[in-house]
Design a protein around this motif. Structure first.
Motif, mmCIF file in Angstrom:
data_model
loop_
_atom_site.group_PDB
_atom_site.id
_atom_site.type_symbol
_atom_site.label_atom_id
_atom_site.label_comp_id
_atom_site.label_asym_id
_atom_site.label_seq_id
_atom_site.Cartn_x
_atom_site.Cartn_y
_atom_site.Cartn_z
ATOM 1 N N GLY A 22 0.786 -1.229 0.000
ATOM 2 C CA GLY A 22 0.000 0.000 0.000
ATOM 3 C C GLY A 22 0.819 1.281 0.000
ATOM 4 O O GLY A 22 0.259 2.372 0.005
ATOM 5 N N ALA A 23 2.139 1.163 -0.023
ATOM 6 C CA ALA A 23 2.980 2.380 -0.006
ATOM 7 C C ALA A 23 2.882 3.140 -1.321
ATOM 8 O O ALA A 23 3.199 4.326 -1.381
ATOM 9 C CB ALA A 23 4.427 2.013 0.288
ATOM 10 N N GLY A 88 6.196 -6.244 -1.837
ATOM 11 C CA GLY A 88 6.561 -5.714 -0.524
ATOM 12 C C GLY A 88 7.546 -6.584 0.245
ATOM 13 O O GLY A 88 8.379 -6.079 1.011
ATOM 14 N N ARG A 118 -6.039 2.929 1.774
ATOM 15 C CA ARG A 118 -5.453 2.384 0.541
ATOM 16 C C ARG A 118 -5.571 0.858 0.447
ATOM 17 O O ARG A 118 -5.558 0.299 -0.644
ATOM 18 C CB ARG A 118 -3.968 2.755 0.465
ATOM 19 C CG ARG A 118 -3.703 4.243 0.395
ATOM 20 C CD ARG A 118 -2.247 4.463 0.097
ATOM 21 N NE ARG A 118 -1.817 5.822 0.362
ATOM 22 C CZ ARG A 118 -0.560 6.216 0.260
ATOM 23 N NH1 ARG A 118 0.376 5.359 -0.092
ATOM 24 N NH2 ARG A 118 -0.244 7.469 0.516
ATOM 25 N N ARG A 124 -4.661 -9.067 -0.627
ATOM 26 C CA ARG A 124 -3.307 -9.247 -0.089
ATOM 27 C C ARG A 124 -3.318 -10.393 0.921
ATOM 28 O O ARG A 124 -3.736 -10.205 2.067
ATOM 29 C CB ARG A 124 -2.829 -7.943 0.534
ATOM 30 C CG ARG A 124 -2.696 -6.811 -0.496
ATOM 31 C CD ARG A 124 -2.356 -5.479 0.125
ATOM 32 N NE ARG A 124 -2.017 -4.481 -0.895
ATOM 33 C CZ ARG A 124 -2.886 -3.609 -1.416
ATOM 34 N NH1 ARG A 124 -4.129 -3.633 -1.045
ATOM 35 N NH2 ARG A 124 -2.480 -2.734 -2.330
ATOM 36 N N THR A 156 5.073 8.739 1.763
ATOM 37 C CA THR A 156 4.017 9.004 0.768
ATOM 38 C C THR A 156 2.679 9.362 1.415
ATOM 39 O O THR A 156 1.712 9.632 0.705
ATOM 40 C CB THR A 156 3.786 7.764 -0.129
ATOM 41 O OG1 THR A 156 3.143 6.732 0.661
ATOM 42 C CG2 THR A 156 5.079 7.228 -0.702
HETATM 43 N N1 ATP Z 1 0.663 9.000 -2.840
HETATM 44 C C1 ATP Z 1 -0.536 8.412 -2.795
HETATM 45 N N2 ATP Z 1 -1.588 9.090 -2.299
HETATM 46 C C2 ATP Z 1 -2.814 8.519 -2.228
HETATM 47 N N3 ATP Z 1 -3.095 7.242 -2.632
HETATM 48 C C3 ATP Z 1 -2.091 6.527 -3.138
HETATM 49 C C4 ATP Z 1 -0.758 7.058 -3.250
HETATM 50 N N4 ATP Z 1 0.030 6.108 -3.788
HETATM 51 C C5 ATP Z 1 -0.762 5.044 -4.010
HETATM 52 N N5 ATP Z 1 -2.029 5.281 -3.632
HETATM 53 C C6 ATP Z 1 -3.167 4.335 -3.686
HETATM 54 O O1 ATP Z 1 -2.949 3.362 -2.682
HETATM 55 C C7 ATP Z 1 -3.326 2.056 -3.153
HETATM 56 C C8 ATP Z 1 -2.109 1.134 -3.056
HETATM 57 O O2 ATP Z 1 -1.113 1.583 -3.987
HETATM 58 P P1 ATP Z 1 -0.194 0.552 -4.755
HETATM 59 O O3 ATP Z 1 -1.001 -0.597 -5.259
HETATM 60 O O4 ATP Z 1 0.609 1.320 -5.736
HETATM 61 O O5 ATP Z 1 0.718 0.041 -3.534
HETATM 62 P P2 ATP Z 1 1.872 -1.043 -3.545
HETATM 63 O O6 ATP Z 1 2.982 -0.461 -2.753
HETATM 64 O O7 ATP Z 1 2.160 -1.465 -4.942
HETATM 65 O O8 ATP Z 1 1.217 -2.240 -2.702
HETATM 66 P P3 ATP Z 1 1.475 -3.848 -2.830
HETATM 67 O O9 ATP Z 1 2.794 -4.143 -2.184
HETATM 68 O O10 ATP Z 1 0.353 -4.436 -2.069
HETATM 69 O O11 ATP Z 1 1.473 -4.189 -4.294
HETATM 70 C C9 ATP Z 1 -3.850 2.246 -4.585
HETATM 71 O O12 ATP Z 1 -5.245 2.367 -4.528
HETATM 72 C C10 ATP Z 1 -3.212 3.557 -5.008
HETATM 73 O O13 ATP Z 1 -3.965 4.220 -5.976
#
Ligand code: ATP
Ligand code: SKM
Ligand code: MG
Length: 176
Positions: A22-23, A88, A118, A124, A156
């Motif tokens: 979710g980062a 992750g 998020r 997950r 973030t």
């Molecule tokens: N800077 C941000 N501000 C607000 N929402 C965000 C931001 N970055 C990502 N999101 C939202 O948070 C959610 C998780 O983002 P993302 O899938 O890119 O995370 P991830 O790090 O790839 O997680 P995972 O390890 O589970 O794949 C998505 O809905 C995305 O649109």
């Protein structure tokens, strides 16, 4: 004077994004790649392309097996001149940590408060039944590993994706 034209920006490749679920690794990675005209690799997507849905791999074969196939895809990905978003937990593999020691790595952080919204609706397996409590425990356990690998750390929680992309580009990049 005409309108100011921003010069195109470029960054050295690969750049690798790490951090907890979710980062924003997938979303920021895709946007960063588009912004600098680089290929984008998401190792979770690569795993799913070859082995099927991650939650099914966890259910059928278990986490240990997932880490083995994940490592295979991560090792391949790290040879590419691309923006690379790792799963992750990919940093749990010692060979991946060794590879990352020589590469530009961005640690995307997020607070528990900000990640709550998020994670809603995501698929997950490690959070199944544990939600935010489990996320917090995993993040705390891994934080020292992420910290040891990061060349750049960005919180973030309250930053737009566009601003995060800008910060990464400023740190690793230049203009051409
Ligand atoms: N800077 C941000 N501000 C607000 N929402 C965000 C931001 N970055 C990502 N999101 C939202 O948070 C959610 C998780 O983002 P993302 O899938 O890119 O995370 P991830 O790090 O790839 O997680 P995972 O390890 O589970 O794949 C998505 O809905 C995305 O649109
Ligand atoms: O943090 C983790 O261990 C994981 C994160 C996701 O990106 C996936 O790789 C999978 O759900 C495991
Ligand atoms: Mg992702």
């Amino acid at each position: 004077m005409g309108d100011a034209v921003e010069p195109p920006t470029t960054i050295g490749l690969p750049v690798v994004l790490i951090g907890p679920m979710g980062a924003g690794k997938s979303r920021v990675g895709a946007r960063l790649a588009a912004s600098v005209g680089a290929p984008f690799i998401d190792t979770d997507a690569r795993v799913e392309g070859r082995y099927g849905p991650i939650d099914q791999i966890f259910t059928r074969e278990g986490e240990e097996y997932f880490r083995i196939v994940e490592r295979e895809l991560v090792a391949e990905a790290l040879h590419a001149e691309a923006v690379i978003s790792l799963g992750g937990g990919a940093v749990l593999h010692a060979d991946t940590r060794r590879d990352l020691a020589d590469l530009p790595v961005v640690w995307l952080q997020v607070s528990a408060d900000a990640v709550a919204a998020r994670l809603a609706g995501g698929n997950r397996p490690l959070l199944a039944g544990g939600g935010l409590t489990r996320w917090t425990a995993i993040q705390e356990e891994r934080a020292p590993v992420y910290a040891s690998l990061a060349d750049l750390t960005i919180d973030t929680s309250r930053r737009s994706v566009a601003r995060i992309v800008e910060q990464i580009t400023e740190h690793f990049g230049g203009t051409r």
